[in-house]
Enzyme design. Sequence first.
Site, PDB file in Angstrom:
ATOM      1  N   SER A 249       0.815  -1.209   0.000  1.00  9.11           N
ATOM      2  CA  SER A 249       0.000   0.000   0.000  1.00  9.11           C
ATOM      3  C   SER A 249       0.855   1.268   0.000  1.00  9.11           C
ATOM      4  CB  SER A 249      -0.961  -0.050   1.190  1.00  9.11           C
ATOM      5  OG  SER A 249      -2.111   0.662   0.876  1.00  9.11           O
ATOM      6  N   HIS A 390      -7.814  -5.542   0.543  1.00  8.14           N
ATOM      7  CA  HIS A 390      -6.542  -4.839   0.647  1.00  8.14           C
ATOM      8  C   HIS A 390      -5.784  -5.370   1.869  1.00  8.14           C
ATOM      9  CE1 HIS A 390      -4.023  -1.446  -0.236  1.00  8.14           C
ATOM     10  NE2 HIS A 390      -4.181  -0.905   0.966  1.00  8.14           N
TER      11      HIS A 390
HETATM   12  C1  GCU Z   1      -5.168   5.098   1.916  1.00 11.38           C
HETATM   13  C2  GCU Z   1      -4.628   5.773   0.683  1.00 11.38           C
HETATM   14  C3  GCU Z   1      -3.944   4.779  -0.271  1.00 11.38           C
HETATM   15  C4  GCU Z   1      -2.950   3.939   0.498  1.00 11.38           C
HETATM   16  C5  GCU Z   1      -3.627   3.295   1.682  1.00 11.38           C
HETATM   17  C6  GCU Z   1      -2.716   2.493   2.580  1.00 11.38           C
HETATM   18  O1  GCU Z   1      -6.260   4.311   1.591  1.00 11.38           O
HETATM   19  O2  GCU Z   1      -5.668   6.460   0.055  1.00 11.38           O
HETATM   20  O3  GCU Z   1      -3.293   5.464  -1.317  1.00 11.38           O
HETATM   21  O4  GCU Z   1      -2.366   3.006  -0.353  1.00 11.38           O
HETATM   22  O5  GCU Z   1      -4.185   4.310   2.501  1.00 11.38           O
HETATM   23  O6  GCU Z   1      -1.550   2.770   2.698  1.00 11.38           O
HETATM   24  O7  GCU Z   1      -3.224   1.575   3.226  1.00 11.38           O
END
Ligand code: GCU
Length: 409
Positions: A249, A390
Amino acid sequence: MSVKKHLVLGLTLLLSAFCSHAQSTIVGLADPLTMDDGTKVATTKQWQQRRKELLQLFTTEMYGQMPARPRNMTFKVFESSNNALGGLATRKQVTVYFNGKADSPQMDILIYLPNKVKKRGLILQLGFSGNQTLSNDTAVKLSTSWVTNSKTVLNNRATEASRGKTPNKDVEMILRRGYGFATIYCGDIDPDFDDGFKNGVHALYPEMQGRGDNFSTIGAWAWGLHRALDYMETDKDINTKKVAVFGFSRLGKAALWAGATDKRFAMVLSNESGCGGVRIFRRGKGEDIKHLCNSFPHWFDINFRKYIGKDTVLPFDQHMVVSLIAPRPIAIGSADGDQYSDPEGEFLGGVYATPVYKLLGSDGLPTTQMPKLNEPVSGQIQYHIRPGNHDVLTYDWEQYLNFMDKHFK
Ligand code: GCU
């Protein structure tokens, strides 16, 4: 229906048929193999020039400048044991004092090396909330850095209850497969909140602020990963020719940039890095630049804010960052339930970097068709997508380990 309308409909159908066949068609996407002056890149030598242009472009417009390796930096192995995790591994804990002073910004690296296999390779992971979250191993130092509050973090400080949040079994699986595993807490390098680029390692480089291409937080995290490699180069138990940098992420965005800017990383493992990671902006799907810059103003440099609202007309895109890693291997992982990261856009980040890999004599990603769930496609670029949300699951680690076996064994 008028002739004109027929013509428009016909053309639209033709275009959409073409697009769904060649999933990779994104009109107007910038070409990594065309120099700024329009010259087509046809040789490895020309690519070296083009690579410099791209590094400069992304440094200026998106990730910001990074300082050089600090001259006064020191390392201290403050703990080690060759009987960690029930004898499976040797553990080392190292503090990196960025300017050599104990009361200045510093980061701790937790390293596990398998006792049975020596120097096959190592995963260097940037972590979310303190090295102690990696395993139930009570010898791991509890982070004293600023951490986002949660059930196990009170007043922005980690508690004993935060140990072992990450499943031990994954770390042990990695060690059993013969690979080392090292982790750093991103907040040691720069805490993950917007403070106008003042705390963390930014405090050491005030001259790199107040400008459009300022030292950003993702820039700082990537820089911290470079500094971890600096330490590893001094450790005879680590094979620094086989270090894969891993991030998930936001930390996948940082791992990607770390690999793009430091050729010492032999491999990049980018798990659901999404917007500002490997995902193509121009599709206009999932998270956009506006959300990224408004919610996390510290992640990218100040120049990047001028692209808010311009995702679909951006003059550069993230396949070019993937290209900066070529011909080194990169594995990209997505999850079906993570549409916010736009899995197909992540896949296309690999597809569109492939011409650069091919120019350099490799295969890149061996398909332009989005693979089905749980059917990874693997060349010098690997892509997998799995069901679920995710996250980083055991299945994801397995795909990365298979990729490491292929390239490191
Ligand atoms: C948020 C953000 C993402 C990122 C995520 C994370 O959702 O908008 O761009 O990847 O956090 O790091 O879990």
